[in-house]
Design an enzyme around this catalytic site. Structure first.
Site, PDB file in Angstrom:
ATOM      1  N   ARG A 156       0.823  -1.217   0.000  1.00 31.14           N
ATOM      2  CA  ARG A 156       0.000   0.000   0.000  1.00 31.14           C
ATOM      3  C   ARG A 156       0.854   1.263   0.000  1.00 31.14           C
ATOM      4  O   ARG A 156       0.588   2.214  -0.725  1.00 31.14           O
ATOM      5  CB  ARG A 156      -0.927  -0.002   1.219  1.00 31.14           C
ATOM      6  CG  ARG A 156      -1.911  -1.170   1.277  1.00 31.14           C
ATOM      7  CD  ARG A 156      -2.812  -1.028   2.499  1.00 31.14           C
ATOM      8  NE  ARG A 156      -3.642  -2.193   2.725  1.00 31.14           N
ATOM      9  CZ  ARG A 156      -3.304  -3.199   3.527  1.00 31.14           C
ATOM     10  NH1 ARG A 156      -2.160  -3.171   4.184  1.00 31.14           N
ATOM     11  NH2 ARG A 156      -4.124  -4.229   3.687  1.00 31.14           N
ATOM     12  N   ILE A 157       1.885   1.277   0.855  1.00 35.48           N
ATOM     13  CA  ILE A 157       2.720   2.477   0.933  1.00 35.48           C
ATOM     14  C   ILE A 157       3.536   2.633  -0.341  1.00 35.48           C
ATOM     15  O   ILE A 157       3.683   3.745  -0.863  1.00 35.48           O
ATOM     16  CB  ILE A 157       3.632   2.420   2.174  1.00 35.48           C
ATOM     17  CG1 ILE A 157       2.788   2.426   3.451  1.00 35.48           C
ATOM     18  CG2 ILE A 157       4.601   3.601   2.182  1.00 35.48           C
ATOM     19  CD1 ILE A 157       3.576   2.208   4.728  1.00 35.48           C
ATOM     20  N   SER A 237      11.451   0.675   5.503  1.00 32.40           N
ATOM     21  CA  SER A 237      10.714  -0.549   5.840  1.00 32.40           C
ATOM     22  C   SER A 237      11.123  -1.039   7.220  1.00 32.40           C
ATOM     23  O   SER A 237      10.571  -0.623   8.227  1.00 32.40           O
ATOM     24  CB  SER A 237      10.951  -1.620   4.770  1.00 32.40           C
ATOM     25  OG  SER A 237      12.337  -1.906   4.615  1.00 32.40           O
ATOM     26  N   ARG A 238      12.114  -1.916   7.264  1.00 25.58           N
ATOM     27  CA  ARG A 238      12.716  -2.384   8.509  1.00 25.58           C
ATOM     28  C   ARG A 238      14.225  -2.449   8.304  1.00 25.58           C
ATOM     29  O   ARG A 238      14.696  -2.817   7.223  1.00 25.58           O
ATOM     30  CB  ARG A 238      12.175  -3.759   8.925  1.00 25.58           C
ATOM     31  CG  ARG A 238      10.747  -3.731   9.469  1.00 25.58           C
ATOM     32  CD  ARG A 238      10.682  -3.005  10.806  1.00 25.58           C
ATOM     33  NE  ARG A 238       9.353  -2.986  11.401  1.00 25.58           N
ATOM     34  CZ  ARG A 238       8.480  -2.004  11.242  1.00 25.58           C
ATOM     35  NH1 ARG A 238       8.777  -0.980  10.453  1.00 25.58           N
ATOM     36  NH2 ARG A 238       7.298  -2.042  11.842  1.00 25.58           N
ATOM     37  N   ASP A 262      15.269   5.724   7.494  1.00 26.91           N
ATOM     38  CA  ASP A 262      14.424   5.950   8.664  1.00 26.91           C
ATOM     39  C   ASP A 262      14.459   4.747   9.593  1.00 26.91           C
ATOM     40  O   ASP A 262      13.842   4.780  10.658  1.00 26.91           O
ATOM     41  CB  ASP A 262      12.978   6.232   8.228  1.00 26.91           C
ATOM     42  CG  ASP A 262      12.100   6.708   9.373  1.00 26.91           C
ATOM     43  OD1 ASP A 262      12.595   7.485  10.224  1.00 26.91           O
ATOM     44  OD2 ASP A 262      10.924   6.299   9.440  1.00 26.91           O
ATOM     45  N   GLU A 267      18.401  -0.141  16.740  1.00 27.46           N
ATOM     46  CA  GLU A 267      17.733   1.110  17.108  1.00 27.46           C
ATOM     47  C   GLU A 267      17.618   1.211  18.618  1.00 27.46           C
ATOM     48  O   GLU A 267      17.190   0.244  19.249  1.00 27.46           O
ATOM     49  CB  GLU A 267      16.344   1.174  16.451  1.00 27.46           C
ATOM     50  CG  GLU A 267      16.403   1.193  14.934  1.00 27.46           C
ATOM     51  CD  GLU A 267      15.023   1.287  14.277  1.00 27.46           C
ATOM     52  OE1 GLU A 267      14.014   1.385  15.002  1.00 27.46           O
ATOM     53  OE2 GLU A 267      14.966   1.254  13.039  1.00 27.46           O
ATOM     54  N   HIS A 286      13.440   6.787  12.869  1.00 28.52           N
ATOM     55  CA  HIS A 286      12.275   5.899  12.729  1.00 28.52           C
ATOM     56  C   HIS A 286      10.982   6.658  13.052  1.00 28.52           C
ATOM     57  O   HIS A 286      10.242   6.312  13.966  1.00 28.52           O
ATOM     58  CB  HIS A 286      12.419   4.670  13.630  1.00 28.52           C
ATOM     59  CG  HIS A 286      11.588   3.505  13.159  1.00 28.52           C
ATOM     60  ND1 HIS A 286      11.928   2.194  13.379  1.00 28.52           N
ATOM     61  CD2 HIS A 286      10.417   3.445  12.458  1.00 28.52           C
ATOM     62  CE1 HIS A 286      11.029   1.394  12.860  1.00 28.52           C
ATOM     63  NE2 HIS A 286      10.100   2.135  12.293  1.00 28.52           N
ATOM     64  N   ILE A 287      10.723   7.675  12.226  1.00 27.53           N
ATOM     65  CA  ILE A 287       9.568   8.552  12.475  1.00 27.53           C
ATOM     66  C   ILE A 287       8.592   8.550  11.300  1.00 27.53           C
ATOM     67  O   ILE A 287       7.858   9.522  11.084  1.00 27.53           O
ATOM     68  CB  ILE A 287      10.012   9.992  12.778  1.00 27.53           C
ATOM     69  CG1 ILE A 287      10.811  10.576  11.598  1.00 27.53           C
ATOM     70  CG2 ILE A 287      10.794  10.075  14.058  1.00 27.53           C
ATOM     71  CD1 ILE A 287      10.909  12.088  11.614  1.00 27.53           C
ATOM     72  N   SER A 289       5.709   7.433  10.659  1.00 32.13           N
ATOM     73  CA  SER A 289       4.292   7.742  10.918  1.00 32.13           C
ATOM     74  C   SER A 289       4.114   8.890  11.900  1.00 32.13           C
ATOM     75  O   SER A 289       2.993   9.133  12.365  1.00 32.13           O
ATOM     76  CB  SER A 289       3.596   6.496  11.483  1.00 32.13           C
ATOM     77  OG  SER A 289       4.179   6.116  12.723  1.00 32.13           O
TER      78      SER A 289
END
Length: 324
Positions: A156-157, A237-238, A262, A267, A286-287, A289
């Protein structure tokens, strides 16, 4: 009628807390920072529901929560779930897809533009009094418009990013996915290609795959060597989908032009990580959202998932591996 007992292991907006309180008895972690393992295990020993983000839901935790029925992630990712262990205990796991798609897609484009036009680097130059933009080629950037974007993982993204690329920047978009997305091809005009073609033909390479045993270190040294020397690599993603050591080598030795990240293998990022010293890497914490509206929407959806699971309804966002 007994009300379900739940534990909220992170701060949430007051309106989400009120919603949970209408349906469940609850306690909530209200301190700064992440909850300690000791505190968490004490709080969940009698709970049926757990709302959290990023906590490892493994056999160790499940053994300490014998009444647990549902774990609700406030995130789209769920690699913190040991789905095999959860299946054995009949514990439902849910996530929060879709509500963050546009916000993450916006951030991905911010990374692409920042890397291409050296926004972070030039901001630093101006603040340090280095003003020579007309003559210094180190200040020159790379065009985004009409370039080729390669997307690895057309979920979707990925499709929202493709829409922005095509409609907003007249970009050509190639993609690789485990299954072809013919509807996206027809609707958006993206073109399917094998992984090697996507990597070798793209000016920008975006990774948007979930993390699994199949995608661990999906992008490694051979993949970076396939990319153009002026390619820009983006990962939202990850972190573990990419071999970070190979990425650092690619950036240091000029196999690729730059990277926007990101997510990371570790982390928070270690202070000794060589990425922190590279001018050709734009790094975010990692921001993806992290806007107030989107985080509020995610928290509400996570709460709805949990409440529905505990009140005899089917939550809409059970993760695929735990669907019956």
């Amino acid at each position: 009628m007994n009300r379900p007992k739940v534990y909220i292991a992170k701060k949430i907006p007051s309106f989400v807390e009120e919603y949970i309180g209408k349906h469940c008895d609850y306690e909530m972690y209200d301190n700064e920072g992440r909850i300690s393992e000791e505190t968490l295990y004490e709080k969940i020993k009698d709970t049926e529901g757990l709302l959290q983000s990023g906590i490892a839901i493994d056999q160790k935790l499940l053994d300490r929560a014998p009444k647990l029925k549902v774990v609700s992630n406030v995130s789209v990712g769920y690699n913190n779930f040991d789905t095999d262990a959860m299946k054995q205990r009949n514990v439902i796991g849910t996530n929060t897809p879709e509500v963050l798609n546009d916000t993450v897609a916006d951030l991905i484009f911010a990374l692409m533009l920042s890397c291409a036009r050296k926004v972070s680097y030039l901001d630093r130059c101006v603040k340090e009094g280095r003003w020579n933009m007309m003559d210094d080629k180190s200040f020159f950037g790379k065009d985004v418009h009409h370039a080729t974007l390669g997307i690895v993982g057309m979920g979707r993204i990925g499709q929202d990013v493709a829409r922005r690329a095509i409609c907003g920047f007249d970009m050509n978009v190639l993609y690789f996915n485990r299954t072809r997305k013919t509807e996206a091809e027809e609707k958006l005009g993206v073109r399917y290609a094998d992984m090697e073609t996507v990597l070798s033909s793209s000016d920008f390479v975006l990774v948007m795959t979930p993390l699994s045993s199949d995608t661990y270190h999906l992008i490694d040294e051979p993949q970076f060597r396939l990319m153009k020397s002026d390619a820009i690599f983006i990962n939202a993603s990850r972190g573990a989908t990419v071999n970070e050591k190979a990425l650092i080598k690619a950036l240091q030795e000029g196999w690729i032009l730059g990277a926007g990240l990101d997510v990371y293998e570790q982390e928070p990022v270690d202070r000794e990580n060589p990425l922190l010293k590279l001018d050709n890497a734009v790094l975010l914490p990692h921001i993806g959202s992290a806007t107030e509206k989107t985080r509020n929407d995610m928290a509400m959806l996570a709460a709805e998932n949990m409440v529905k699971a505990l009140t005899g309804q089917v939550p809409p966002n059970i993760v695929p591996e735990l669907r019956k």
